[in-house]
Design an enzyme around this catalytic site. Structure first.
Site, PDB file in Angstrom:
ATOM      1  N   GLU A 175       0.825  -1.219   0.000  1.00 18.80           N
ATOM      2  CA  GLU A 175       0.000   0.000   0.000  1.00 18.80           C
ATOM      3  C   GLU A 175       0.855   1.264   0.000  1.00 18.80           C
ATOM      4  O   GLU A 175       0.561   2.232  -0.716  1.00 18.80           O
ATOM      5  CB  GLU A 175      -0.949  -0.009   1.196  1.00 18.80           C
ATOM      6  CG  GLU A 175      -2.160  -0.912   1.045  1.00 18.80           C
ATOM      7  CD  GLU A 175      -1.852  -2.386   1.270  1.00 18.80           C
ATOM      8  OE1 GLU A 175      -0.692  -2.700   1.638  1.00 18.80           O
ATOM      9  OE2 GLU A 175      -2.740  -3.223   1.086  1.00 18.80           O
ATOM     10  N   HIS A 230     -10.754  -6.052   8.677  1.00 12.99           N
ATOM     11  CA  HIS A 230     -11.354  -5.645   7.401  1.00 12.99           C
ATOM     12  C   HIS A 230     -12.627  -4.831   7.589  1.00 12.99           C
ATOM     13  O   HIS A 230     -13.325  -4.562   6.608  1.00 12.99           O
ATOM     14  CB  HIS A 230     -11.725  -6.873   6.566  1.00 12.99           C
ATOM     15  CG  HIS A 230     -10.581  -7.785   6.243  1.00 12.99           C
ATOM     16  ND1 HIS A 230     -10.008  -8.605   7.164  1.00 12.99           N
ATOM     17  CD2 HIS A 230      -9.903  -7.982   5.093  1.00 12.99           C
ATOM     18  CE1 HIS A 230      -9.024  -9.290   6.595  1.00 12.99           C
ATOM     19  NE2 HIS A 230      -8.935  -8.926   5.346  1.00 12.99           N
TER      20      HIS A 230
END
Length: 326
Positions: free
Chosen positions: A59, A128
């Site tokens: 990321e 998540h």
């Protein structure tokens, strides 16, 4: 036409890629897999690997690459699978994207759009499922969007791409399958103002993103009990449309903020503080908040549901605010 939130997002991406050769999409699984929520399904075949780029699981690396591309005249759309994973790119987002314009004395804009999924309700566990957009709302130099309707899913992206500075779009995972009618000529929408999704006179319900549907449900239940609730969809989380919030509170004299994020240090805390600072004498009751439980999001369905705001909790808070609590 009948469509879904997911299809509206995909149409917005397709339009952006068609309209401007500088636009490209980049992220984990956005290409061959079609996106982890199928938002970009088919775009690789349509636009090719130069415009729809799969990235490694890095990321910080691909957000940094997006910043570099934006500085060099491109219009990148970077997708991060979930807001939890965006923390791996926090240095790039906060210390580079949000800061470069100011650090360069106004010389370098960063026209970058970052999309990410937020929120719970799908049994994906704590890593998540969180709602961390309130953290980003703390950062000057960023604009934060939270599309909750088909119109905003279709229309916010192009307006975000026209912004010379970094824009983060938070898409609640529970909305992707939402269906409804969308005008055939639906296009770009403004991103400066909140919207009143339901007018009312007795209490203001303030929310955004994935909690908008349950808040509208709560307002419908309140109407059956004779309470007219006004529902505000914030749409933009930074900068907040303070004018719409304060004008509504001046009409209803009561406010309940619905926020899936943790209560402590949350966006709901910021909104409650602003109402107290600027509309205190308009209030007939304390500002109430319905937030997520302060625990890492549980995996079991019954515990996850217990940790999230519900229409029943919003109804109870609103009734308490108007002095009609059970």
């Amino acid at each position: 036409m009948k469509t879904t939130y997911r299809e509206a997002m995909r149409a917005a991406l397709r339009e952006a890629l068609q309209r401007d050769d500088r636009v490209f999409l980049m992220g984990e699984d956005v290409g061959a897999y079609g996106g982890c929520y199928a938002v970009s399904l088919g775009l690789l075949e349509e636009f090719g690997p130069e415009r729809v780029r799969d990235t490694p699981l890095s990321e910080s690396g691909f957000v940094g690459a997006g910043i570099g591309a934006a500085l060099n005249g491109m219009r990148p759309i970077v997708e991060i699978m979930t807001v939890n994973f965006s923390l791996l790119a926090l240095d790039q987002i906060v210390n580079s994207a949000a800061s470069l314009l100011h650090m360069s004395g106004g010389q370098f804009n960063v026209p970058l759009v970052i999309r990410m999924t937020t929120g719970a309700g799908r049994q994906l566990g704590a890593q998540h499922s969180h709602s961390l957009e309130g953290w980003y709302a703390h950062i000057p130099g960023l604009r934060l969007l939270a599309p909750a309707t088909l119109e905003d899913a279709r229309g916010m992206l192009w307006t975000a791409l026209a912004d010379p500075d970094p824009v983060l779009i938070f898409e609640h995972g529970s909305l992707y399958a939402a269906e409804g009618e969308l005008a055939d000529d639906a296009g770009p929408v403004g991103i400066d103002r909140a919207e009143i999704r339901r007018p009312g006179t007795d209490v203001t319900l303030i929310t955004y993103g994935g909690t908008l549907p349950l808040t509208l449900d709560a307002a419908a239940q309140l109407a059956e009990r004779g309470v007219a609730a006004e529902v505000i969809d914030l749409r933009t989380l930074r900068p907040l449309d303070e004018e719409t919030i304060l004008a509504s509170v001046a009409r209803t004299h009561r406010a309940v903020i619905v926020d899936e994020a943790w209560r402590s240090g949350s966006l709901s805390a910021e909104i409650a503080a602003r109402i107290a600072e600027k509309a205190f004498y308009e209030l007939d009751a304390p500002v109430a908040r319905v937030c997520g439980a302060e625990v890492p999001m549980p995996y079991p369905k019954h515990l996850e549901e217990a940790a999230l705001p519900s229409a029943a909790r919003v109804v109870a808070a609103a009734l308490e605010a108007v002095g009609a609590g059970a």
